[in-house]
Design an enzyme around this catalytic site. Structure first.
Site, mmCIF file in Angstrom:
data_model
loop_
_atom_site.group_PDB
_atom_site.id
_atom_site.type_symbol
_atom_site.label_atom_id
_atom_site.label_comp_id
_atom_site.label_asym_id
_atom_site.label_seq_id
_atom_site.Cartn_x
_atom_site.Cartn_y
_atom_site.Cartn_z
ATOM 1 N N LYS A 202 0.856 -1.191 0.000
ATOM 2 C CA LYS A 202 0.000 0.000 0.000
ATOM 3 C C LYS A 202 0.887 1.234 0.000
ATOM 4 O O LYS A 202 1.904 1.272 0.712
ATOM 5 C CB LYS A 202 -0.897 -0.030 1.255
ATOM 6 C CG LYS A 202 -1.948 1.070 1.290
ATOM 7 C CD LYS A 202 -2.898 0.894 2.471
ATOM 8 C CE LYS A 202 -4.010 1.935 2.470
ATOM 9 N NZ LYS A 202 -4.973 1.738 3.583
ATOM 10 N N SER B 118 -9.828 1.776 2.515
ATOM 11 C CA SER B 118 -8.927 2.514 1.652
ATOM 12 C C SER B 118 -7.888 1.634 0.949
ATOM 13 O O SER B 118 -7.295 2.094 -0.031
ATOM 14 C CB SER B 118 -8.201 3.585 2.480
ATOM 15 O OG SER B 118 -7.409 2.995 3.485
ATOM 16 N N SER C 225 -10.092 -0.625 6.746
ATOM 17 C CA SER C 225 -9.486 -0.519 5.417
ATOM 18 C C SER C 225 -8.735 -1.736 4.901
ATOM 19 O O SER C 225 -8.342 -1.758 3.743
ATOM 20 C CB SER C 225 -8.553 0.687 5.359
ATOM 21 O OG SER C 225 -9.313 1.837 5.135
HETATM 22 N N1 GLN Z 1 -13.503 4.094 5.890
HETATM 23 C C1 GLN Z 1 -12.912 4.562 7.095
HETATM 24 C C2 GLN Z 1 -12.517 6.006 6.952
HETATM 25 O O1 GLN Z 1 -12.740 6.555 5.921
HETATM 26 C C3 GLN Z 1 -11.734 3.710 7.466
HETATM 27 C C4 GLN Z 1 -10.524 3.984 6.674
HETATM 28 C C5 GLN Z 1 -9.332 3.198 7.125
HETATM 29 O O2 GLN Z 1 -9.448 2.170 7.778
HETATM 30 N N2 GLN Z 1 -8.167 3.702 6.762
HETATM 31 O O3 GLN Z 1 -12.006 6.600 7.849
#
Ligand code: GLN
Length: 484
Positions: free
Chosen positions: A76, A151, A175
């Site tokens: 990532k 994400s 995410s």
């Molecule tokens: N969807 C969540 C957010 O937008 C979690 C994102 C994540 O785990 N990085 O904060």
């Protein structure tokens, strides 16, 4: 070769049936052919990959290979990689070549893994669809009109389409698990502190945790062994030995006590998802587990608490991007204030700015007690809910997400709907627990994920259950037809 799991490829490498160079060339060719359809990678590091592969083959000849040596991987794009752009999918870091290496990527490189590239994601990991990337959205390999989740959507799409055998991701509120669920792969979010955060660009430091995104629980176990461990460079890293997760995958599940949180099967859950999860629970019962209902009464408070705590931490973490030291700088600033304002205004995307504003507001004098402190108290209640449940059962099972996810473009119109779709994953981060998502079926050709949640540092148990489930199901073996 791309149809094989990491464990299978690892055996083929040790038997001499394939070389790491051949494997790397194969995956690089797949990336070249298929990634234009998916946009799962921001940067491909072909040259570096081939030289790492040569070194891995050399090392194997010397008898110094481990299970991970010579296996290609994608990271990532929030793990800093020395000499390689680390963008966090933001215009702010589009020109950032990291001068140092994250602990996770360093450990995996030391184990002899071959980095093929860096994966697309939501900007600064804020989002659930991978659409907020400066480099454009990633597509779901099961249906190019759908998002892959986020994400860590680029990592999930790359593994699902077999552009890499395995990937790293990070999970602040879901995410790793949510994109794993939407792309039909296996993703594990470890206990907070299990994996070093050093060199992982921070979103919300008390919630962020890296983890493996794999085809199978067995592969996730092997990668976790390489990623986990104490790191003096991360003050929240746990000083505990790393178990051999891959050695305990075959324990039988007789006597396992499974809890089904009532609140996870309530209003808002798609009926098709619910019945697939029930079917998965039946499989685990056949393997010897017993099932009972439990309650997590504070579930509905998890999303509101998260959307105070995570933006508060983000607003503080992202203050370092000021146009002065590194990253994007606006053209011809008039003075220092203009430099700050325009560099941040032009460098950050809309979702990141929304979070910074919410967080700054929640932390400001006069509102701190009403929002931030209150959210921290709720966080404690959520953790207590889980602690109470784990007095009664060994693990919790439920869906990873309420539905099979959004079409491209759908969530931009309604950010609140996107926030609410993390209802089953976010509490786990607030409580610091480990959890994983496993492929559990399909609805209209789109994958559905089953979530397992365990007590702190129960990764071995989760991986054992995941592996046993995968010996009696083959959802994890399905591949999107277009990328066969
Ligand atoms: N969807 C969540 C957010 O937008 C979690 C994102 C994540 O785990 N990085 O904060």
């Amino acid at each position: 070769m791309h149809k094989q799991t990491l464990a299978e490829l690892s055996r083929a490498l040790s038997s001499g049936a394939i070389s790491s160079v051949a494997l790397t060339e194969h995956f690089l060719a797949r990336i070249q052919k298929y990634d234009p359809l998916l946009n799962s990678l921001i940067t491909t590091t072909a040259e570096q990959a081939l030289s790492q592969a040569k070194m891995a083959d050399e090392r194997r000849k010397q008898g110094k290979a481990t299970a991970l040596t010579g296996i290609p991987i994608v990271h990532k794009d929030l793990f800093c990689t020395q000499g390689v752009r680390t963008s966090c999918a933001s215009k702010m870091l589009d020109n950032f070549i990291s001068p140092y290496e994250s602990t996770v990527t360093q450990k995996l490189a030391d184990a002899g893994m071959v980095m093929l590239g860096k994966t697309n994601m939501d900007e600064f990991a804020m989002g659930s669809t991978s659409e907020t990337s400066f480099y454009g959205p990633t597509k779901n390999p099961w249906d190019l009109e759908h998002v892959p989740g986020g994400s860590s959507g680029g990592s999930a799409a790359a593994v699902a389409a077999r552009l890499a055998p395995i990937a790293t991701g990070s999970d602040t509120g879901g995410s790793i698990r949510q994109p794993a669920s939407l792309c039909g792969i296996t993703g594990l979010k470890p206990t907070y502190g299990r994996i070093s955060r050093f060199g992982m660009i921070a979103f919300a430091s008390s919630l962020d945790q890296g983890g493996p995104m794999a085809q199978t629980a067995e592969d996730a176990a092997l990668l976790l062994e390489g990623m986990a461990g104490f790191d003096p460079k991360d003050s929240t890293s746990a000083d505990l030995p790393v178990p051999r997760y891959s050695d305990t995958l075959n324990h039988d599940l007789k006597g396992l006590r499974i809890g089904l949180p009532r609140e996870f099967f309530a209003e808002g859950l798609d009926a098709g998802v619910a019945s697939l999860i029930q079917a998965a629970v039946k499989e685990l019962e056949k393997l010897g587990a017993s099932v009972k209902e439990v309650t997590l009464p504070s579930t509905s408070l998890a999303v509101p608490a998260y959307y105070v705590i995570a933006p508060a931490e983000a607003s503080s973490n992202l203050s370092r991007f000021d146009g002065v030291r590194f990253g994007y700088r606006c053209a011809q600033p008039k003075d220092l204030e203009d430099l700050y304002k325009r560099s941040r205004g032009e460098g950050f995307g809309a979702e990141v700015k929304r979070r910074i504003m919410i967080g700054t507001y929640a932390l400001s004098a006069g509102y701190y007690d009403a929002y931030y402190l209150q959210a921290q108290k709720v966080r404690r209640l959520i953790r207590q809910d889980y602690d109470n449940a784990f007095h009664e059962v060994d693990v919790l099972i439920g869906p990873t997400t309420p539905s099979t996810g959004f079409r491209l473009g759908e969530s931009a119109r309604d950010p609140l709907a996107m926030y609410l779709s993390d209802i089953y994953t976010i509490g786990v981060n607030l409580a610091g627990l480990p959890a994983m998502s496993l492929p559990a079926g399909f609805i209209n050709g789109l994958p559905v994920g089953l979530q397992l949640i365990g007590p702190h540092f129960s990764e071995a148990k989760l991986l054992n259950i995941g592996h046993q489930y995968q010996t009696v199901t083959d959802w994890h073996r399905q591949q999107p037809a277009q990328f066969a």
